[in-house]
Write a protein that holds these residues in place. Structure first.
Motif, PDB file in Angstrom:
ATOM      1  N   LYS A  21       1.125  -0.914   0.174  1.00  0.00           N
ATOM      2  CA  LYS A  21       0.104  -0.338   0.005  1.00  0.00           C
ATOM      3  C   LYS A  21       1.078   0.916  -0.066  1.00  0.00           C
ATOM      4  CE  LYS A  21      -3.778  -2.834   2.585  1.00  0.00           C
ATOM      5  NZ  LYS A  21      -3.082  -3.191   3.679  1.00  0.00           N
ATOM      6  N   GLY A  22       1.666   1.217  -0.789  1.00  0.00           N
ATOM      7  CA  GLY A  22       2.888   2.302  -1.034  1.00  0.00           C
ATOM      8  C   GLY A  22       3.861   2.595  -0.075  1.00  0.00           C
ATOM      9  N   ARG A  23       3.789   2.185   1.140  1.00  0.00           N
ATOM     10  CA  ARG A  23       4.510   1.741   1.844  1.00  0.00           C
ATOM     11  C   ARG A  23       5.462   1.044   2.015  1.00  0.00           C
ATOM     12  NH1 ARG A  23       3.468   5.014   6.906  1.00  0.00           N
ATOM     13  NH2 ARG A  23       6.227   3.656   8.533  1.00  0.00           N
ATOM     14  N   ARG A  24       7.006   1.182   2.335  1.00  0.00           N
ATOM     15  CA  ARG A  24       8.443   0.099   2.491  1.00  0.00           C
ATOM     16  C   ARG A  24       7.971  -0.970   3.198  1.00  0.00           C
ATOM     17  NH1 ARG A  24      13.687   3.125   0.409  1.00  0.00           N
ATOM     18  NH2 ARG A  24      12.742   3.297  -1.504  1.00  0.00           N
ATOM     19  N   ARG A  25       7.746  -2.239   3.302  1.00  0.00           N
ATOM     20  CA  ARG A  25       7.583  -2.991   4.546  1.00  0.00           C
ATOM     21  C   ARG A  25       9.125  -4.031   4.161  1.00  0.00           C
ATOM     22  NH1 ARG A  25       4.598  -2.909   8.083  1.00  0.00           N
ATOM     23  NH2 ARG A  25       3.026  -1.390   7.738  1.00  0.00           N
ATOM     24  N   LEU A  26      10.028  -3.996   5.553  1.00  0.00           N
ATOM     25  CA  LEU A  26      10.975  -5.462   5.169  1.00  0.00           C
ATOM     26  C   LEU A  26      10.607  -6.654   4.866  1.00  0.00           C
ATOM     27  CD1 LEU A  26      13.163  -4.010   7.633  1.00  0.00           C
ATOM     28  CD2 LEU A  26      12.878  -3.708   5.048  1.00  0.00           C
ATOM     29  N   GLY A  27      11.212  -7.538   4.017  1.00  0.00           N
ATOM     30  CA  GLY A  27      11.016  -8.407   3.177  1.00  0.00           C
ATOM     31  C   GLY A  27      10.676  -8.322   2.368  1.00  0.00           C
ATOM     32  N   GLY A  28      11.097  -9.770   1.433  1.00  0.00           N
ATOM     33  CA  GLY A  28      11.189  -9.969  -0.336  1.00  0.00           C
ATOM     34  C   GLY A  28      12.306  -8.987  -0.568  1.00  0.00           C
ATOM     35  N   GLN A  29      12.645  -9.141  -1.784  1.00  0.00           N
ATOM     36  CA  GLN A  29      13.830  -7.913  -2.390  1.00  0.00           C
ATOM     37  C   GLN A  29      13.474  -7.582  -3.794  1.00  0.00           C
ATOM     38  OE1 GLN A  29      16.482 -11.145  -4.020  1.00  0.00           O
ATOM     39  NE2 GLN A  29      14.872 -12.843  -3.034  1.00  0.00           N
ATOM     40  N   GLU A  30      12.042  -6.467  -3.552  1.00  0.00           N
ATOM     41  CA  GLU A  30      12.222  -5.286  -4.663  1.00  0.00           C
ATOM     42  C   GLU A  30      12.851  -4.287  -4.557  1.00  0.00           C
ATOM     43  OE1 GLU A  30       7.737  -3.959  -4.184  1.00  0.00           O
ATOM     44  OE2 GLU A  30       7.295  -5.828  -3.737  1.00  0.00           O
ATOM     45  N   GLY A  31      13.159  -4.194  -3.142  1.00  0.00           N
ATOM     46  CA  GLY A  31      14.788  -2.919  -3.175  1.00  0.00           C
ATOM     47  C   GLY A  31      15.358  -3.380  -1.523  1.00  0.00           C
ATOM     48  N   TRP A  32      16.622  -2.282  -1.575  1.00  0.00           N
ATOM     49  CA  TRP A  32      17.422  -2.790  -0.174  1.00  0.00           C
ATOM     50  C   TRP A  32      17.206  -1.891   0.503  1.00  0.00           C
ATOM     51  CZ3 TRP A  32      18.567  -7.667  -0.091  1.00  0.00           C
ATOM     52  CH2 TRP A  32      18.636  -8.313  -0.714  1.00  0.00           C
ATOM     53  N   MET A  33      17.273  -1.526   1.883  1.00  0.00           N
ATOM     54  CA  MET A  33      17.496  -0.943   2.578  1.00  0.00           C
ATOM     55  C   MET A  33      19.531  -0.905   3.383  1.00  0.00           C
ATOM     56  SD  MET A  33      15.016  -0.255   5.535  1.00  0.00           S
ATOM     57  CE  MET A  33      13.842  -0.015   4.233  1.00  0.00           C
ATOM     58  N   GLU A  34      19.847  -0.286   3.672  1.00  0.00           N
ATOM     59  CA  GLU A  34      21.072  -0.805   4.939  1.00  0.00           C
ATOM     60  C   GLU A  34      20.468  -0.954   6.286  1.00  0.00           C
ATOM     61  OE1 GLU A  34      24.099   2.660   4.002  1.00  0.00           O
ATOM     62  OE2 GLU A  34      24.255   2.146   6.130  1.00  0.00           O
ATOM     63  N   LEU A  35      21.219  -1.572   6.459  1.00  0.00           N
ATOM     64  CA  LEU A  35      19.973  -1.987   8.278  1.00  0.00           C
ATOM     65  C   LEU A  35      21.609  -2.035   9.524  1.00  0.00           C
ATOM     66  CD1 LEU A  35      17.561  -1.558   9.551  1.00  0.00           C
ATOM     67  CD2 LEU A  35      18.299  -4.709   9.841  1.00  0.00           C
ATOM     68  N   LEU A  36      22.461  -2.824   8.834  1.00  0.00           N
ATOM     69  CA  LEU A  36      23.678  -3.007   9.971  1.00  0.00           C
ATOM     70  C   LEU A  36      24.534  -3.101   9.594  1.00  0.00           C
ATOM     71  CD1 LEU A  36      24.190  -5.691  10.387  1.00  0.00           C
ATOM     72  CD2 LEU A  36      22.685  -5.672  11.420  1.00  0.00           C
ATOM     73  N   GLY A  37      26.116  -2.941  10.576  1.00  0.00           N
ATOM     74  CA  GLY A  37      27.315  -2.856   9.827  1.00  0.00           C
ATOM     75  C   GLY A  37      28.074  -4.321  11.202  1.00  0.00           C
ATOM     76  N   SER A  38      28.948  -4.831  10.154  1.00  0.00           N
ATOM     77  CA  SER A  38      29.617  -6.099  10.905  1.00  0.00           C
ATOM     78  C   SER A  38      30.336  -6.480  10.318  1.00  0.00           C
ATOM     79  CB  SER A  38      28.081  -7.149  10.781  1.00  0.00           C
ATOM     80  OG  SER A  38      28.308  -8.029   9.160  1.00  0.00           O
ATOM     81  N   GLY A  39      31.282  -6.991  10.510  1.00  0.00           N
ATOM     82  CA  GLY A  39      32.452  -8.175   9.995  1.00  0.00           C
ATOM     83  C   GLY A  39      33.136  -9.093  11.022  1.00  0.00           C
TER      84      GLY A  39
END
Ligand code: DAH
Length: 379
Positions: free
Chosen positions: A292-310
């Motif tokens: 409904k026009g809002r980005r929700r996590l899950g799937g892979q229509e796009g990507w958002m940066e969430l955290l740093g790691s290594g």
């Protein structure tokens, strides 16, 4: 049957049949009291000839012992009966009526921290903590961020004045006592910690590996806009063990994020990046879809940066006095407020810290609604 035998039968029967403690006491007084029948017999021994005494003494003493024992037995039985009756008849109701809508609400940041502790406890992680007023060495140097490193400038650090009160009160509670005496003695510049990563250092120096900890807490940077506040929250993750590799990191993050967002279709993308304290370093993106026009996590229509790691940098492991040839590990850091915004749908971070009851009533959680993995984290 002698008089003594008759008396014995009479007293033993009276004791055994006494219906209550007070009638039993009357039997005792009648037999063994100052004026009692048995007492009288014992006294009479004094007026006997030695021969008589030798014959009667043991019988009278035997009578006293038998009566004493019979009374003790009956007393124990009557007391047990009385206790049984009390236990059967008395009731103590310890429950309080539950107010199902208590007025206070749990802040989303606290809720998310509880959710994180629940998820990571299930994976075998303990919760660690460190001071918010941190020394330069733990916050930067030990994390392989030397003085001249540009990462220091990136952090917009709040520096404290040089004079730092050493711990004297020992209560471990007040902000100044967050500063360990040893740390102050080091003569380091003190800072408001810019991230939770210094808790990695403290955890490694505190305990012998293997280590699995998360460290949720407040961090500080000089920043202010819709998604940045001078105080915010992070959670650090750290695993140190033998033979740890990137696969462990990816599995742990995937398991954590699926449990946290309560979706199986969470997809991660590890993107090569740079942090001074990890090598290799990865930024982790999470896939989203439009709902409904809002980005929700899950799937892979796009990507958002969430955290740093290594993978924890060998220099960091060595700075903590461990041998990097023996011990490896991974680490990650993520914003708790950001996790809350993504999961519960807030776009502006600033009201998190404005203490407006209307916001808390809208976005807060019931204090009775503890997050559990089995019962649903945010049910
Ligand atoms: N401390 C970093 C920051 O605040 C976040 C971070 C990145 C933590 C990578 C880590 C890590 O443990 O491995 O920007």
């Amino acid at each position: 049957m002698t008089d003594l035998d008759t008396l014995r039968d009479h007293l033993l029967a009276a004791a055994a049949e006494a219906p209550a403690l007070d009638s039993l006491e009357a039997v005792r007084v009648g037999a063994l009291g100052k004026q009692g029948q048995v007492t009288g017999l014992l006294k009479s021994l004094g007026g006997m000839t030695p021969d008589q005494r030798q014959a009667e003494g043991p019988r009278i003493h035997g009578l006293r012992e038998a009566v004493t024992a019979a009374i003790a037995d009956r007393r124990a039985a009557l007391e047990a009966q009385a206790l049984g009756r009390r236990l059967a008849s008395e009731r103590l109701d310890l429950t309080l009526p539950v107010d199902l809508a208590p007025p206070g609400r749990v802040h989303p940041v606290s809720q998310v921290m509880d959710e994180l502790a629940e998820i990571f406890a299930d994976l075998g992680f303990a919760v660690a903590s460190g001071p918010e007023i941190e020394d330069d060495w733990h916050n930067f140097t030990a994390l392989n961020i030397p003085d001249v490193h540009p990462a220091r400038a990136m952090h917009d650090t709040f520096y404290c004045e040089r004079t730092v009160p050493a711990r004297t009160d020992g209560d471990g509670q007040s902000p100044s006592s967050n500063v360990g005496a040893a740390d102050a003695g080091r003569g380091e510049r003190m800072v408001l910690r810019t991230h939770t990563s210094p808790v990695q250092i403290r955890a490694m120096m505190d305990g012998p590996p293997p280590l699995r900890v998360i460290a949720p807490g407040r961090v500080y940077r000089s920043d202010w806009d819709a998604t940045h506040t001078p105080m915010f929250h992070q959670v650090e993750g750290l695993v140190i063990d033998r033979d740890i590799h990137l696969g462990h990191l990816k599995w742990t993050l995937e398991t954590f994020l699926k449990a946290f967002f309560e979706r199986d279709d969470i997809v991660l993308r590890l993107r090569p990046s740079y942090f001074p304290f990890t090598e290799p370093s990865a930024e982790v993106d999470v896939g989203w879809h439009l709902d409904k026009g809002r980005r929700r996590l899950g799937g892979q229509e796009g990507w958002m940066e969430l955290l740093g790691s290594g993978m924890v940098h060998p220099r960091v492991i060595a700075a903590c006095g461990l041998d990097p040839a023996e011990w490896q590990g991974f680490a990650f850091g993520v914003g708790v407020d950001r996790l809350a915004m993504l999961k519960y749908g807030m776009d502006d971070l600033r009201p998190f810290f404005e203490a407006d009851g209307r916001w808390t009533r809208h976005y807060g959680f019931s204090a009775l609604d503890l997050p559990t993995l089995s019962g649903g984290l945010s049910a």
